[in-house]
Enzyme design. Structure first.
Site, short mmCIF file in Angstrom:
data_model
loop_
_atom_site.label_atom_id
_atom_site.label_comp_id
_atom_site.label_asym_id
_atom_site.label_seq_id
_atom_site.Cartn_x
_atom_site.Cartn_y
_atom_site.Cartn_z
N ASP A 62 9.22 1.04 -4.61
CA ASP A 62 10.36 0.15 -4.85
C ASP A 62 11.11 0.42 -6.15
OD1 ASP A 62 10.03 -1.36 -2.47
OD2 ASP A 62 8.26 -2.25 -3.37
N HIS B 243 5.61 -7.85 -2.24
CA HIS B 243 5.62 -6.84 -1.16
C HIS B 243 7.04 -6.26 -1.10
CE1 HIS B 243 4.28 -4.73 2.31
NE2 HIS B 243 4.22 -5.70 3.21
N HIS C 277 0.10 -0.73 -7.32
CA HIS C 277 -0.14 -0.63 -5.88
C HIS C 277 -1.58 -0.99 -5.55
CE1 HIS C 277 0.07 0.85 -1.75
NE2 HIS C 277 1.38 0.70 -1.90
N1 NMX Z 1 3.15 -5.96 -13.32
C1 NMX Z 1 2.38 -6.93 -13.85
N2 NMX Z 1 1.10 -7.16 -13.50
C2 NMX Z 1 0.56 -6.34 -12.60
C3 NMX Z 1 1.29 -5.28 -12.01
C4 NMX Z 1 2.64 -5.12 -12.40
N3 NMX Z 1 3.42 -4.19 -11.87
N4 NMX Z 1 0.48 -4.64 -11.15
C5 NMX Z 1 -0.70 -5.27 -11.17
N5 NMX Z 1 -0.65 -6.30 -12.03
C6 NMX Z 1 -1.72 -7.28 -12.30
C7 NMX Z 1 -2.00 -8.07 -11.01
O1 NMX Z 1 -1.09 -9.16 -10.86
C8 NMX Z 1 -3.42 -8.52 -11.24
O2 NMX Z 1 -3.42 -9.63 -12.10
P1 NMX Z 1 -4.50 -10.81 -11.91
O3 NMX Z 1 -5.83 -10.16 -12.02
O4 NMX Z 1 -4.14 -11.75 -13.02
O5 NMX Z 1 -4.27 -11.36 -10.54
C9 NMX Z 1 -4.02 -7.33 -11.98
O6 NMX Z 1 -2.93 -6.61 -12.57
C10 NMX Z 1 -4.82 -6.39 -11.10
O7 NMX Z 1 -4.00 -6.03 -10.00
P2 NMX Z 1 -4.25 -4.65 -9.24
O8 NMX Z 1 -5.64 -4.67 -8.71
O9 NMX Z 1 -3.85 -3.51 -10.09
O10 NMX Z 1 -3.17 -4.72 -8.08
P3 NMX Z 1 -3.18 -5.59 -6.73
O11 NMX Z 1 -3.72 -4.74 -5.64
O12 NMX Z 1 -3.77 -6.95 -6.90
O13 NMX Z 1 -1.61 -5.81 -6.50
C11 NMX Z 1 0.69 -5.22 -6.38
C12 NMX Z 1 -0.76 -4.77 -6.10
C13 NMX Z 1 1.63 -4.20 -5.77
C14 NMX Z 1 0.93 -6.57 -5.69
C15 NMX Z 1 0.90 -5.33 -7.91
O14 NMX Z 1 0.73 -4.06 -8.51
C16 NMX Z 1 2.25 -5.90 -8.28
O15 NMX Z 1 2.40 -7.13 -8.32
N6 NMX Z 1 3.27 -5.02 -8.56
C17 NMX Z 1 4.61 -5.50 -8.87
C18 NMX Z 1 5.31 -5.90 -7.59
C19 NMX Z 1 5.66 -4.68 -6.76
O16 NMX Z 1 6.26 -3.72 -7.22
N7 NMX Z 1 5.31 -4.76 -5.45
C20 NMX Z 1 5.64 -3.69 -4.49
C21 NMX Z 1 4.40 -3.02 -3.88
C22 NMX Z 1 4.77 -2.02 -2.83
N8 NMX Z 1 5.40 -2.65 -1.68
O17 NMX Z 1 6.55 -2.37 -1.42
O18 NMX Z 1 4.81 -3.47 -0.95
C1 MLT Z 2 3.87 0.00 0.76
O1 MLT Z 2 4.69 0.55 1.52
O2 MLT Z 2 3.60 0.44 -0.36
C2 MLT Z 2 3.24 -1.21 1.25
O3 MLT Z 2 3.55 -1.66 2.48
C3 MLT Z 2 2.29 -1.93 0.41
C4 MLT Z 2 0.89 -1.54 0.77
O4 MLT Z 2 0.65 -0.48 1.34
O5 MLT Z 2 0.01 -2.37 0.45
#
Ligand code: NMX
Ligand code: MLT
Length: 394
Positions: free
Chosen positions: A329, A233, A274
């Site tokens: 981010d 997050h 995301h």
């Molecule tokens: N790098 C590696 N793997 C990823 C990434 C990424 N950037 N994005 C998604 N995946 C993987 C995810 O871990 C999941 O794996 P598994 O099935 O093994 O659990 C798979 O792809 C499917 O995930 P999604 O459905 O595309 O995304 P989800 O909604 O579960 O997660 C995030 C969203 C934001 C947690 C994920 O994209 C992520 O971990 N991104 C990197 C961290 C990040 O930048 N977070 C900031 C988000 C915004 N914020 O500020 O809150």
């Molecule tokens: C964002 O600002 O991207 C978030 O708080 C993450 C989200 O909306 O799930």
């Protein structure tokens, strides 16, 4: 139809099956949100306005928007500034409390403790009053966190309340040899972009859930900060700049090799992906535009520019990843670094500072507007037992 809101098959799980369980409530409708909504292709809208159109507003005007659901006119804009100024004085010795915290603790833990401390000094039994007081006191809390952790004198004069929220932070921070004008622009834009993101993001949901048990605004938002501190997050902005510093080159092949090595090691590519968005986050696009204007030749900025090209292509090779594009981010760390805030461990505290406004406004709505003013009842979703067989101690 729910009070004029049309639920589509995408929004609602019409037939709940076990494939909808243990997926972090993805797509499960929970409630309504008056401050903002997020669409997969246009990102966040505050009270209907696409974020792109709001990016260069002053933070105070966006606080007004989130609280009142209308942009302020000129006199309302002056009023909100006066109102926040009148609340800025902290009714207790915050610096002494912060001075007792371990300097090796993470700044997000300091932020959470700081917000709790403000709540111990004063709560008013009025959701909106407390939310506005907290918003008004955040600049000094933020500045003191930096000063005290860095071992600088915290015995500094009270805030000059004729100044804006961001100027008050910059004054408390008290850094020499920085361009305060550019710093102000970067932080103001940062705050506006990060203030709110719909009702269901983890920190906002957590804050509202805590508040539903009628904990104070301060306890609820401290809880929200703990949720925000996770690397998936808010802390992704810290992790993203940490790996930008580790990459150390904007060479496309080297950046690509780094991204592939991170994935091979099972680590996420921070700043990409995301839960809701399916294109590059407009908040990332705005920050890239700002960077192109103020620091196009900054080494870190050049690296994120390359990452922005490379990572979506590499992540796109994995069909499981719903959105390989840049999120909010990706760029904020490079911009903060450029203006002199060079330690990435602080970056999530800016996210937290911003989000106090959105989470605060959503708590006010859930606690004192919904259900004819009675508020949403205490959160209590249903969980199924995995162990269905009744057992007794032999
Ligand atoms: N790098 C590696 N793997 C990823 C990434 C990424 N950037 N994005 C998604 N995946 C993987 C995810 O871990 C999941 O794996 P598994 O099935 O093994 O659990 C798979 O792809 C499917 O995930 P999604 O459905 O595309 O995304 P989800 O909604 O579960 O997660 C995030 C969203 C934001 C947690 C994920 O994209 C992520 O971990 N991104 C990197 C961290 C990040 O930048 N977070 C900031 C988000 C915004 N914020 O500020 O809150
Ligand atoms: C964002 O600002 O991207 C978030 O708080 C993450 C989200 O909306 O799930």
């Amino acid at each position: 139809m729910l009070r004029g809101i049309k639920l589509t098959d995408e929004d609602v799980l019409l037939e709940l099956t076990d494939k909808h369980l243990n997926i972090g409530l993805r797509g499960v409708p929970v409630g309504t949100c008056r401050t903002s909504f997020v669409t997969p292709t246009e990102g966040v809208h505050y009270c209907g306005y696409p974020i792109r159109e709001l990016a260069s507003f002053e933070p105070e005007d966006i606080v007004y928007l989130l609280m009142n659901k209308e942009l302020p006119n000129a006199s309302q804009s002056q009023e909100i500034r006066k109102d926040l100024a009148s609340r800025a004085k902290i009714p207790g010795d915050l610096a002494s409390v912060l001075s007792t915290l371990p300097k090796f603790g993470h700044p997000m833990d300091w932020l959470s403790v700081g917000i709790h401390t403000l709540g111990m000094f004063e709560t008013t039994d009025d959701w909106k009053e407390d939310a506005l007081n907290l918003i008004a006191r955040m600049p000094r809390l933020m500045g003191l966190i930096f000063r005290i952790r860095e071992g600088r004198d915290s015995n500094i004069p009270e805030d000059d309340t004729s100044l804006s929220l961001v100027d008050r932070f910059i004054n408390t921070l008290g850094l020499e040899n920085v361009d305060k004008g550019v710093m102000k622009r970067v932080i103001s834009t940062y705050l506006v972009l990060h203030m709110d993101h719909g009702g269901g993001n983890l920190s906002t949901f957590t804050g509202k859930a805590v508040a539903s048990g009628k904990a104070t605004v301060y306890s609820s938002i401290a809880g929200a900060m703990n949720a925000l501190s996770g690397p998936l997050h808010g802390r992704a902005n810290q992790s993203c700049l940490e790996f930008v510093l580790k990459i150390g080159t904007s060479d496309t092949d080297e950046v690509e090799a780094f991204v592939r090595a991170e994935l091979d090691a099972g680590r996420p590519i921070f700043g990409f992906g995301h839960a809701v968005l399916r294109v590059e986050d407009p908040r990332a696009t705005v920050q890239f535009e700002l960077g192109e204007e103020i620091c196009p030749n900054d080494e870190n900025f050049k690296i994120i520019r390359t990452l922005r090209d490379v990572a979506p292509r590499v992540l796109g090779e994995n069909p499981k990843i719903s959105n390989p594009n840049a999120n909010v981010d990706i760029a904020s760390g490079a911009l903060l670094h450029h203006v002199g805030l060079t330690d990435p461990t602080y970056y999530t505290t800016f996210f937290g500072w911003a989000r106090v406004a959105g989470i605060g406004a959503q708590i006010v709505d859930e606690r004192s507007v919904f259900r004819g003013g009675k508020g949403v009842p205490i959160y209590r979703p249903k969980y199924f037992a995995e162990q269905q067989t009744l057992r007794h101690i032999e």
